[in-house]
Design a protein around this motif. Structure first.
Motif, PDB file in Angstrom:
ATOM      1  N   ILE A 235       0.884  -1.173   0.000  1.00  0.00           N
ATOM      2  CA  ILE A 235       0.000   0.000   0.000  1.00  0.00           C
ATOM      3  C   ILE A 235       0.912   1.210   0.000  1.00  0.00           C
ATOM      4  CG2 ILE A 235      -1.808   1.240   1.187  1.00  0.00           C
ATOM      5  CD1 ILE A 235      -2.530  -1.261   2.648  1.00  0.00           C
ATOM      6  N   THR A 236       0.752   2.077  -0.947  1.00  0.00           N
ATOM      7  CA  THR A 236       1.582   3.274  -0.910  1.00  0.00           C
ATOM      8  C   THR A 236       0.701   4.496  -0.764  1.00  0.00           C
ATOM      9  OG1 THR A 236       1.692   2.926  -3.285  1.00  0.00           O
ATOM     10  CG2 THR A 236       3.746   2.718  -2.076  1.00  0.00           C
ATOM     11  N   LEU A 237       1.112   5.340   0.196  1.00  0.00           N
ATOM     12  CA  LEU A 237       0.432   6.601   0.432  1.00  0.00           C
ATOM     13  C   LEU A 237       1.471   7.667   0.102  1.00  0.00           C
ATOM     14  CD1 LEU A 237      -1.969   8.166   1.750  1.00  0.00           C
ATOM     15  CD2 LEU A 237      -0.713   7.970   3.878  1.00  0.00           C
ATOM     16  N   ASP A 238       1.225   8.463  -0.921  1.00  0.00           N
ATOM     17  CA  ASP A 238       2.221   9.457  -1.360  1.00  0.00           C
ATOM     18  C   ASP A 238       3.613   8.854  -1.482  1.00  0.00           C
ATOM     19  OD1 ASP A 238       0.262  11.349  -1.164  1.00  0.00           O
ATOM     20  OD2 ASP A 238       0.809  11.910   0.885  1.00  0.00           O
ATOM     21  N   ASN A 239       3.726   7.747  -2.111  1.00  0.00           N
ATOM     22  CA  ASN A 239       5.011   7.090  -2.331  1.00  0.00           C
ATOM     23  C   ASN A 239       5.664   6.521  -1.074  1.00  0.00           C
ATOM     24  OD1 ASN A 239       4.839   7.745  -5.031  1.00  0.00           O
ATOM     25  ND2 ASN A 239       5.709   9.779  -4.635  1.00  0.00           N
ATOM     26  N   ARG A 240       4.944   6.589   0.080  1.00  0.00           N
ATOM     27  CA  ARG A 240       5.475   5.890   1.247  1.00  0.00           C
ATOM     28  C   ARG A 240       4.743   4.567   1.348  1.00  0.00           C
ATOM     29  NH1 ARG A 240       3.560   9.484   5.609  1.00  0.00           N
ATOM     30  NH2 ARG A 240       2.405  10.417   3.899  1.00  0.00           N
ATOM     31  N   SER A 241       5.493   3.523   1.625  1.00  0.00           N
ATOM     32  CA  SER A 241       4.833   2.230   1.748  1.00  0.00           C
ATOM     33  C   SER A 241       4.291   2.084   3.169  1.00  0.00           C
ATOM     34  CB  SER A 241       5.830   1.116   1.458  1.00  0.00           C
ATOM     35  OG  SER A 241       5.257  -0.104   1.822  1.00  0.00           O
ATOM     36  N   ILE A 242       2.997   1.808   3.313  1.00  0.00           N
ATOM     37  CA  ILE A 242       2.451   1.700   4.664  1.00  0.00           C
ATOM     38  C   ILE A 242       1.770   0.362   4.908  1.00  0.00           C
ATOM     39  CG2 ILE A 242       2.106   4.180   5.010  1.00  0.00           C
ATOM     40  CD1 ILE A 242      -0.853   3.666   4.291  1.00  0.00           C
ATOM     41  N   GLY A 243       1.862  -0.532   3.924  1.00  0.00           N
ATOM     42  CA  GLY A 243       1.113  -1.782   4.022  1.00  0.00           C
ATOM     43  C   GLY A 243       1.482  -2.635   5.214  1.00  0.00           C
ATOM     44  N   ASP A 244       2.764  -2.644   5.586  1.00  0.00           N
ATOM     45  CA  ASP A 244       3.110  -3.497   6.720  1.00  0.00           C
ATOM     46  C   ASP A 244       3.551  -2.679   7.924  1.00  0.00           C
ATOM     47  OD1 ASP A 244       5.299  -2.612   5.489  1.00  0.00           O
ATOM     48  OD2 ASP A 244       6.093  -4.567   4.906  1.00  0.00           O
ATOM     49  N   VAL A 245       3.117  -1.420   7.960  1.00  0.00           N
ATOM     50  CA  VAL A 245       3.393  -0.612   9.147  1.00  0.00           C
ATOM     51  C   VAL A 245       2.134  -0.589  10.010  1.00  0.00           C
ATOM     52  CG1 VAL A 245       4.275   1.592   9.970  1.00  0.00           C
ATOM     53  CG2 VAL A 245       4.782   0.844   7.643  1.00  0.00           C
ATOM     54  N   PRO A 246       2.153  -1.221  11.169  1.00  0.00           N
ATOM     55  CA  PRO A 246       0.969  -1.165  12.027  1.00  0.00           C
ATOM     56  C   PRO A 246       0.810   0.238  12.590  1.00  0.00           C
ATOM     57  CG  PRO A 246       2.765  -2.248  13.159  1.00  0.00           C
ATOM     58  CD  PRO A 246       3.245  -1.997  11.770  1.00  0.00           C
ATOM     59  N   ILE A 247      -0.384   0.532  13.055  1.00  0.00           N
ATOM     60  CA  ILE A 247      -0.691   1.903  13.440  1.00  0.00           C
ATOM     61  C   ILE A 247       0.233   2.421  14.528  1.00  0.00           C
ATOM     62  CG2 ILE A 247      -2.462   1.260  15.133  1.00  0.00           C
ATOM     63  CD1 ILE A 247      -3.761   3.886  13.365  1.00  0.00           C
ATOM     64  N   GLY A 248       0.677   1.539  15.407  1.00  0.00           N
ATOM     65  CA  GLY A 248       1.552   1.971  16.490  1.00  0.00           C
ATOM     66  C   GLY A 248       2.861   2.560  15.974  1.00  0.00           C
ATOM     67  N   ARG A 249       3.295   2.137  14.786  1.00  0.00           N
ATOM     68  CA  ARG A 249       4.562   2.634  14.289  1.00  0.00           C
ATOM     69  C   ARG A 249       4.380   3.687  13.191  1.00  0.00           C
ATOM     70  NH1 ARG A 249       7.790  -0.541  11.793  1.00  0.00           N
ATOM     71  NH2 ARG A 249       6.613  -2.477  11.657  1.00  0.00           N
ATOM     72  N   ARG A 250       3.155   4.079  12.928  1.00  0.00           N
ATOM     73  CA  ARG A 250       2.976   5.123  11.931  1.00  0.00           C
ATOM     74  C   ARG A 250       3.207   6.484  12.577  1.00  0.00           C
ATOM     75  NH1 ARG A 250      -2.123   3.315   8.119  1.00  0.00           N
ATOM     76  NH2 ARG A 250      -1.205   1.325   7.511  1.00  0.00           N
ATOM     77  N   ASP A 251       3.746   7.421  11.795  1.00  0.00           N
ATOM     78  CA  ASP A 251       3.923   8.744  12.395  1.00  0.00           C
ATOM     79  C   ASP A 251       2.580   9.472  12.411  1.00  0.00           C
ATOM     80  OD1 ASP A 251       3.648  10.240   9.848  1.00  0.00           O
ATOM     81  OD2 ASP A 251       5.442   9.076   9.352  1.00  0.00           O
ATOM     82  N   THR A 252       2.524  10.501  13.224  1.00  0.00           N
ATOM     83  CA  THR A 252       1.255  11.203  13.432  1.00  0.00           C
ATOM     84  C   THR A 252       0.646  11.673  12.123  1.00  0.00           C
ATOM     85  OG1 THR A 252       2.274  11.991  15.439  1.00  0.00           O
ATOM     86  CG2 THR A 252       0.184  12.970  14.842  1.00  0.00           C
ATOM     87  N   LYS A 253       1.507  12.129  11.227  1.00  0.00           N
ATOM     88  CA  LYS A 253       1.021  12.647   9.954  1.00  0.00           C
ATOM     89  C   LYS A 253       0.257  11.564   9.193  1.00  0.00           C
ATOM     90  CE  LYS A 253       1.436  15.465   6.223  1.00  0.00           C
ATOM     91  NZ  LYS A 253       0.283  14.837   5.605  1.00  0.00           N
ATOM     92  N   THR A 254       0.881  10.390   9.089  1.00  0.00           N
ATOM     93  CA  THR A 254       0.228   9.303   8.370  1.00  0.00           C
ATOM     94  C   THR A 254      -1.083   8.937   9.041  1.00  0.00           C
ATOM     95  OG1 THR A 254       2.454   8.492   8.032  1.00  0.00           O
ATOM     96  CG2 THR A 254       0.661   7.046   7.349  1.00  0.00           C
ATOM     97  N   VAL A 255      -1.046   8.872  10.364  1.00  0.00           N
ATOM     98  CA  VAL A 255      -2.264   8.476  11.080  1.00  0.00           C
ATOM     99  C   VAL A 255      -3.370   9.486  10.837  1.00  0.00           C
ATOM    100  CG1 VAL A 255      -3.275   8.158  13.352  1.00  0.00           C
ATOM    101  CG2 VAL A 255      -1.061   7.167  12.836  1.00  0.00           C
TER     102      VAL A 255
END
Ligand SMILES: Nc1ncnc2c1ncn2[C@@H]1O[C@H](COP(=O)(O)OP(=O)(O)O)[C@@H](O)[C@H]1O
Ligand code: SF4
Ligand code: SF4
Ligand SMILES: [Mg+2]
Lengths: 348, 694, 401
Positions: free
Chosen positions: B424-444
């Motif tokens: 899953i890419t959000l603005d060219n950042r891959s977030i598919g295997d990043v669980p919410i606990g490790r996402r930065d505030t911006k992504t969340v």
């Protein structure tokens, strides 16, 4: 179903091992052993003498080893007393030490000897358990049907006058522990102060020959406390079931009220209380101990008090194993019956 | 039942008023309600939740519970007043003469009794037949409701059947004694659309076969149109309009009916050119009804003094057959005037791609037992190779029935679960295997969600304001407590809620208002992608349009990408730019809204389109009824996921459908479908929905 | 002096309880006046059952408090009198036979027990013991149960399996056996209860820390000072509680040690907490399992809240209804347990005026003298009944909306 029972039995064994180990640990703490040495040997033993007394009788080995020996998976301990006598877990008077078996723990059926009653633990426990079984049987006969009846009648029409009356009665009995109800019952029905004297205030004679006169009060005392609790559970469960959509479906199918209660509501309503009845066992044991003490009925509970009060380690261990076992078996039965009563539970 | 001539009405309700008596006092639930059902006729009762539909039904059954009472009026069944019957007489009528079916099939069946017993009971009670005969009858009726393997079904417990099968059993039970009146209270609301379509079809057929009259209760106008001959529209405890289906749908004579029709998305509505007209305000609670006309405060034609002066009676509409309306201005209003044009908007141009999913897979492993005794684990394939992209300011709808993997996909996107495979890419950042606990505030804060159930979306023990402020805190908006509070008040303005609501508890809000708070919370951190999981499906029809409107308005001003998850194709057609149709974990078809709603279809999309009831008499639908239920994700069929229910399968040579997973085929630019059907077959597909020329 | 008649006894007791009546009337009047603003507590006054229960409970609370303030008690609960042994209610008081004491209260209103102590004063003093221990022990059990039950439900999986196994283990243990094993002087001598106390009493600190941290971690300027203050105060209390002069745990120097709990009381306290915790754990776990499927929990997760914030601020507050109800029931159950302990002479000193011990002593002569055993029995009955009725009222009212 088979694997389900196997799994439950496995958990049960694990639980039993953990619990007996805890009991073993607590009863084998040093202050307890010291007290044992002094009561068995000599009250004025010096600390050193206590040490040797315990040493020779295997009490100072590491706890897991002792537990293994008691369980019968490790060879029994052996030692020689200061006056040169051979002592050992597996030795019996009247049999040469060489002929003694290597293992003699609970698994081999050897539960040790009571230091207070000077009798094999197994004999005491089985005899006392029989007496308590008699008591419990009558308790169940009195308690379960009346509790269920009370609960179903109250829950059938929630908020009705019957419901209010029965519920108040049920709450009152749950608020009355055995040592309160027992005292009140004795005071009213057995004391010379009130003078009714309908029943006897002790049940010692009931051990041999139980009659209505000497056995009713203890049975009633235990039954009352449990009855309120089960009745309230049944009532809540029944009241909930009666508001379910499928009861409305049945009503709108034209089923008559008695049939709705009997055919549609009862089985669903009994699922919850049934588990409660079974899970009440550890807690009924409380009642048994209190009532047997109060009415001087020398059953299993009375034995427990004696063993604990007199630091009779082996007897206490035996009593614990049996009570834990009874509790776990009833839980197992309750699980199985629950599955039977509730078709929604799928068992692998 | 002798003194009843066959031509009289089966059911005649006259001036019925029903009240519930609670500690707070008397709550009138139904007032002055009249309606007539004739033999063989199907009467539809439509209205929003809480308007008293079920109360009418239970009133007919004389089963209002301890605190409900019929205050006045009469209910005559075959000429005899039910209100005056003894309990015994009623019992003989219930189940035999009048049968009832309700919303939750699972709850209506006794969980501890085999299905067979529950069915056999009916003739055994009413006709005293033997067990054997009852069983034979049960078998027959079970076959009638088209359940496979009736013998096995009779032996099952309710929980062993699927929702659709359970509802068929409930229907069978109602038909066991061949009743002359069948009351159906939202019989399909708990079911999936394709299952619903099959059940409705069945009810219609059986109604004809047995000649049963029906009282069909629903909040769904489309469903009423498909099943009924006559309709009665209820609003806040009163019937406001009644008449034949055709009169009411095409020549409605009550402002509420009109407003209702204008607020539901019908084919032809368009979010930019012909937006829906939301009904202003909220449904009044039973104890705070206005004087005079209940609809007054929300009515466009309200006139001071006349509408709130006196009780408004039902008046016949001149020229129509038994068509009545409860409005004093029936004869004055120009019913053909077009609705005041809502604010039109230029269509927004989608921007850059912000979110891309590439071959996303999500498998769950469920173990039989975790600590003791092992047992092999099973794999649930919740999502299989999901690929799509979403652009800025775009609305992408994800359509599918329950269990198709919509929510799983949302969970992975939000980081509540991690993907098993894929990207899953959000603005060219891959977030598919990043669980919410490790996402930065911006992504969340960029990816947020609006939930389905308004009664569940807010924490009941925290004030509305506090909940929004908390979101601001977490997203790092505002420096000070005061700054955040100011921002929170702005957000309330944005979702058109009064600022006083900041200090209210959620229970003091209506469903639509709660949903607005949920939307404010989702937009608190300036979300760029908002996942809306059926955001309006649990709301009352008349407030749905307003909430949908709000979502779209926010989307326009904030340039948000909206992922709109829904099972309702009508609303999707209205607001989506692009659509992805999901079935059993797969996206089976994607394309622009026009591509999806016009042939060639994927066979599943075709069935789905045909299943959605449309409340428009001009629309003619081709009937495509799917057999059976959605297979379990735990053991999906081999080959094409849809092969167990597909009616096109035989057009594919060999048995490829059953053995090989079809490829994604590009049908035309961007329109892709997961199917083996070749171009010739696809070209031959006919449109499902046709609008008759006006 | 003449012995009092029954009517006079009742009148005198009612008179002695004047402060209690004042307290009761004031509380109930105030509560009813403001009941619409008091939430669930206020709604209690709509339910007759709940009101009766509340009245009974508050009666004993006031009796205990005013009793401890020496406003009610007529004689010292421990002092014996040779002339008053087993004397019936209303007997005029004399220290020795024929030696009336002009300074003392002139009667034993409810008679004397087998050692010649005043039954009335003992019942009142016994109330103070129960009112001190039972709610506090229940509160601790709730802390333990909540702190373990929430994560078990929230995380599930192995943690849940393990904790549930532990809970079932303790539940399978016959309570009375556990008491007999734990509450003996030998065990107290080994220090095990102190260690258990040391573990169990950590839970409130953990609870408060996690509660505040999860809430304020986004605002360090508030969080750090608040947390530091709370940890300092609770930590000090904790250390004073567990450290005993010349006991198993001597952590604090004695000038810092605020108070010492007698070993007997501590062990009773610990056992009661220990027995109650697994049940609370199961209840909390069950409710939390249900609440965690709600959308507002999912909403908190999607905005990236920590697990403890969700457990303590999203789940726990919404579980409060059933938990409050269970709390009342459990205080009653704890009262019964305390009585059981007293009945078997475990833990509390033998001369202690607590109801269980008094019943135990009174029962020995029960067939001849009723008055020493009946008053404490009825006192216990009415308190527990009150708690049960209160719980019922609360349950009914909280289900109404
Ligand atoms: N048992 C009851 N006690 C009090 N009010 C009730 C009860 N049942 C229904 N009501 C009230 O009656 C009104 C009509 O409810 P209902 O007939 O269920 O509406 P519908 O079926 O149209 O959704 C609602 O305002 C509801 O709150
Ligand atoms: S009576 Fe008046 S307010 Fe009511 S619907 Fe008619 S015009 Fe509107
Ligand atoms: S691949 Fe075959 S079974 Fe699947 S949708 Fe196409 S025609 Fe139907
Ligand atoms: Mg309804």
């Amino acid at each position: 179903m088979g694997t389900f029972i196997l799994r439950r039995v496995w958990v049960m064994i694990l639980t039993a091992l953990c619990l007996t180990f805890i009991v073993f640990f607590l009863t084998n703490l040093y202050p307890n052993l010291e007290k044992l040495a002094k009561t068995q040997g000599n009250v004025r033993m010096s600390d050193e003498q206590v040490q040797t007394w315990l040493e020779t009788r295997g009490y100072l080995q590491p706890l897991p080893v002792k537990y293994g020996q008691w369980l019968g998976v490790l060879p029994g301990w052996q030692g020689v007393t200061t006056d040169g006598r051979a002592v050992g877990q597996c030795l019996e008077p009247g049999r040469p030490p060489e002929a003694a078996p290597r293992f003699c723990g609970v698994l081999q059926g050897d539960w040790g000897n009571s230091s207070v009653f000077k009798e094999p633990v197994w004999d005491i426990v089985s005899k006392r358990l029989g007496l308590t079984g008699k008591l419990m049987f009558w308790v169940m006969v009195l308690m379960v049907p009346s509790a269920l009846l009370l609960g179903v009648l109250a829950g059938m029409r929630e908020g009705s006058r019957t419901d209010r009356t029965l519920s108040t009665f049920a709450i009152t009995t749950t608020a009355t522990p055995e040592y309160v109800s027992g005292v009140i019952l004795i005071a009213v029905f057995a004391s010379s102060a009130v003078g009714l004297k309908w029943f006897k205030g002790t049940a010692t004679s009931a051990m041999e020959d139980a009659t209505f006169e000497n056995f009713f009060l203890p049975v009633l005392t235990i039954a009352l406390y449990g009855m309120g609790y089960i009745a309230r559970m049944t009532r809540a469960s029944m009241a909930e079931v009666m508001t379910q959509q499928y009861i409305r479906t049945a009503r709108l199918k034209g089923v008559s009220f008695p049939n709705i209660v009997l055919k549609h509501a009862l089985r669903n309503a009994l699922i919850a209380p049934f588990t409660v009845i079974m899970l009440q066992f550890p807690w009924l044991l409380n009642g048994v101990v209190i009532v047997e003490t109060l009415f001087n009925y020398k059953g299993f509970g009375w034995t427990l008090v004696q063993a604990a009060g007199n630091n009779d380690i082996e007897l206490l261990l035996g009593v614990s194993v049996v009570s834990v076992f009874v509790v776990l078996v009833t839980q197992l039965i309750s699980d199985i019956v629950y599955v039977y009563l509730n078709p929604r539970i799928k068992v692998a | 039942m002798t003194a009843w001539d066959d031509d009289g009405p089966i059911l005649e309700i006259e001036n019925l008023s029903i009240s519930f008596f609670t500690r707070a006092g008397e709550i009138p639930a139904v007032m002055d309600f009249s309606c007539t059902v004739r033999p063989g006729e199907a009467m539809g009762l439509v209205g929003e939740s809480g308007c008293g539909k079920s109360t009418v039904a239970l009133g007919v059954m004389q089963d209002l519970g301890v605190n409900g009472r019929i205050v006045s009026g009469s209910i005559r069944f075959k000429g005899r007043d039910l209100n005056e019957m003894s309990a015994d007489e009623l019992r003989r009528i219930r189940g035999r003469e009048i049968a009832m079916i309700y919303q939750e099939p699972m709850a209506s069946l006794n969980p501890a009794m085999r299905v067979g017993r529950q069915l056999m009971e009916v003739p055994m009670i009413h006709e005293g037949v033997s067990e054997k005969e009852a069983r034979a009858r049960a078998l027959e009726v079970v076959a009638d409701v088209k359940l496979p393997d009736p013998e096995r079904i009779l032996r099952s417990y309710p929980h062993q059947l699927s929702g659709g099968q359970q509802q068929r059993i409930v229907i069978a039970m109602a038909l066991m004694a061949h009743p002359s009146l069948l009351i159906l209270d939202e019989p399909t609301t708990a079911l999936d659309v394709t299952v619903e379509a099959a059940v409705v079809e069945l009810v219609k057929d059986l109604g004809k076969k047995y000649g049963t009259s029906m009282l069909f209760i629903s909040h769904n106008l489309g469903l009423i149109l498909e099943t009924c001959d006559r309709i009665c529209v209820m609003y806040s405890g009163e019937a406001v309009e009644t008449g034949s289906i055709w009169d009411v749908f095409d020549r409605m004579r009550h402002p509420y009916t009109q407003a209702l029709f204008r607020s539901i998305p019908l084919p032809g509505a368009d979010k930019n050119a012909r937006p829906l007209v939301a009904v202003p305000g909220n449904f009044p609670l039973p104890h705070e009804r206005p004087p005079g006309c209940n609809f007054g405060p929300r009515c466009d034609y309200f006139v001071d003094g006349r509408c709130d002066g006196q009780e408004i009676p039902m008046v016949p509409v001149a020229g129509d057959d038994r068509h009545e309306s409860r409005c004093v201005r029936v004869d004055e209003i120009d019913w053909d005037a077009p609705p005041e044009a809502g604010a039109r908007h230029a269509a927004t141009e989608p921007g850059d791609v912000v979110l891309r999913m590439d071959d996303l897979k999500k498998y769950y492993e469920v173990a039989a037992n975790s600590l003791f005794g092992g047992g092999e684990s099973k794999v649930i394939k919740a999502n299989e190779s999901i690929s799509f992209e979403a652009r800025e300011s775009e609305t992408l709808a994800i359509v599918g029935e329950s269990g198709c993997g919509k929510s799983t996909f949302a969970k992975v996107l939000l980081g509540l679960e991690t993907a098993t495979d894929g990207e899953i890419t959000l603005d060219n950042r891959s977030i598919g295997d990043v669980p919410i606990g490790r996402r930065d505030t911006k992504t969340v804060s960029d990816v947020q969600m609006v939930f389905q159930n308004p009664f569940d979306t807010l924490n009941p023990s925290m004030t509305v304001g506090r909940q929004i402020v908390r979101a601001l805190e977490i997203f790092g908006v505002g420096e000070t407590e005061a700054g955040r509070r100011a921002r929170m008040l702005e957000l309330l303005d944005l979702v058109k809620l009064p600022r006083e609501f900041a200090d209210r508890m959620p229970r003091q809000l209506s469903g639509g208002q709660k949903q607005r708070v949920g939307i404010a919370r989702a937009f608190a951190g300036g979300a760029r992608i908002v996942v809306a999981d059926e955001p309006v499906s649990a709301l009352d029809v008349s407030v749905q349009a307003a909430v949908t409107d709000l979502l779209m308005e926010l989307q326009r001003t904030e340039n948000t990408t909206l992922l709109f998850i829904s099972h309702d194709l009508s609303i999707v057609r209205y607001l989506a730019d692009r659509v992805a149709v999901m079935y059993l974990g797969h996206i089976v078809e994607t394309g622009t809204t026009e591509q999806i709603f016009a042939p060639p279809y994927h066979p599943y999309t075709e069935a789905l389109l045909s299943a959605v009831p449309v409340a428009d008499t001009r629309v003619q639908k081709k009937s495509v009824v799917l057999e059976g239920d959605v297979p379990s994700a735990m053991d999906p069929p081999p080959g094409c996921p849809f092969q167990t229910r597909c009616r096109w399968k035989h057009k594919v040579p060999g048995n490829r459908c059953e053995t090989e997973l079809p490829p994604y085929r590009d049908l035309s630019d961007g329109h892709r479908s997961l199917c083996w059907l070749d171009d010739a077959e696809l070209a031959a597909m006919e449109p499902v929905i046709r609008t008759a020329a006006e | 002096m003449e012995p009092l008649s029954w009517g006079e006894i009742v009148l005198r007791i009612l008179g002695l309880l004047t402060p209690v009546w004042i307290g009761l009337v004031a509380t109930i009047a105030l509560s009813i006046a403001f009941k619409r603003r008091l939430g669930l507590y206020g709604k209690l006054f709509d339910s007759p059952i709940g009101m009766v229960g509340f009245g009974l409970v508050m009666f004993w609370v006031f009796t205990a408090i005013f009793g401890a303030m020496d406003l009610i008690v007529t004689h010292d609960a421990l002092s014996q009198s040779a002339s008053m042994k087993n004397e019936p209610p209303g007997t005029p008081y004399s220290k020795l036979i024929g030696d009336p004491d002009p300074d003392a209260y002139p009667f034993y209103l409810l008679g004397g027990d087998n050692l010649g102590r005043d039954v009335f004063s003992r019942v009142v003093d016994g109330a103070w013991i129960v009112i001190q221990i039972a709610p506090l022990a229940t509160l601790f059990a709730f802390m333990v149960g909540i702190t373990l039950g929430l994560p078990a439900a929230y995380y599930g999986g192995r943690l849940d399996t393990f904790l549930s196994f532990l809970a079932n283990l303790i539940l399978a243990f016959p309570v009375i056996l556990l008491f007999y094993l734990l509450v003996t002087p030998e065990i107290v001598a080994t220090g095990i209860p102190s260690y258990m106390a040391a573990v169990m009493f950590v839970f409130p600190i953990l609870f408060a820390t996690v509660l505040l941290n999860s809430r304020y971690h986004t605002r360090p300027s508030v969080r750090t000072p608040v947390l530091a203050a709370v940890i300092a105060v609770l930590g000090w209390l904790y250390l004073s509680l567990i450290s005993e002069r010349a006991g198993a745990l001597e952590v604090l120097p004695s000038w810092l040690d605020l108070f010492d709990i007698p070993g007997g009381i501590l062990v009773v306290f610990v056992s009661v907490v220990f027995v109650n915790s697994p049940t609370v754990f199961r209840i909390v776990r069950g409710i939390a399992m249900d609440i965690k499927t709600r959308d507002y929990v999912a909403a908190a997760q999607t905005r990236g809240e920590g697990a403890w914030y969700i457990m303590l601020w999203e789940i726990l507050p919404n579980a409060r209804g059933p938990l409050i109800v269970d709390f009342c029931l459990r205080v009653g159950y704890t009262t019964i347990l305390l009585g059981t302990l007293g009945f078997f002479g475990l833990g509390l000193p033998p001369e202690s005026p607590d109801w269980g011990s008094t019943i135990n002593e009174g029962r020995k002569l029960l067939s001849i003298y009723l008055h020493p055993a009946l008053p404490p029995a009825l006192a216990l009955l009415s308190l527990v009944l009150g708690l049960n009725l209160l719980a019922d009222g609360l349950r009914e009212e909280s289900l109404r909306d």
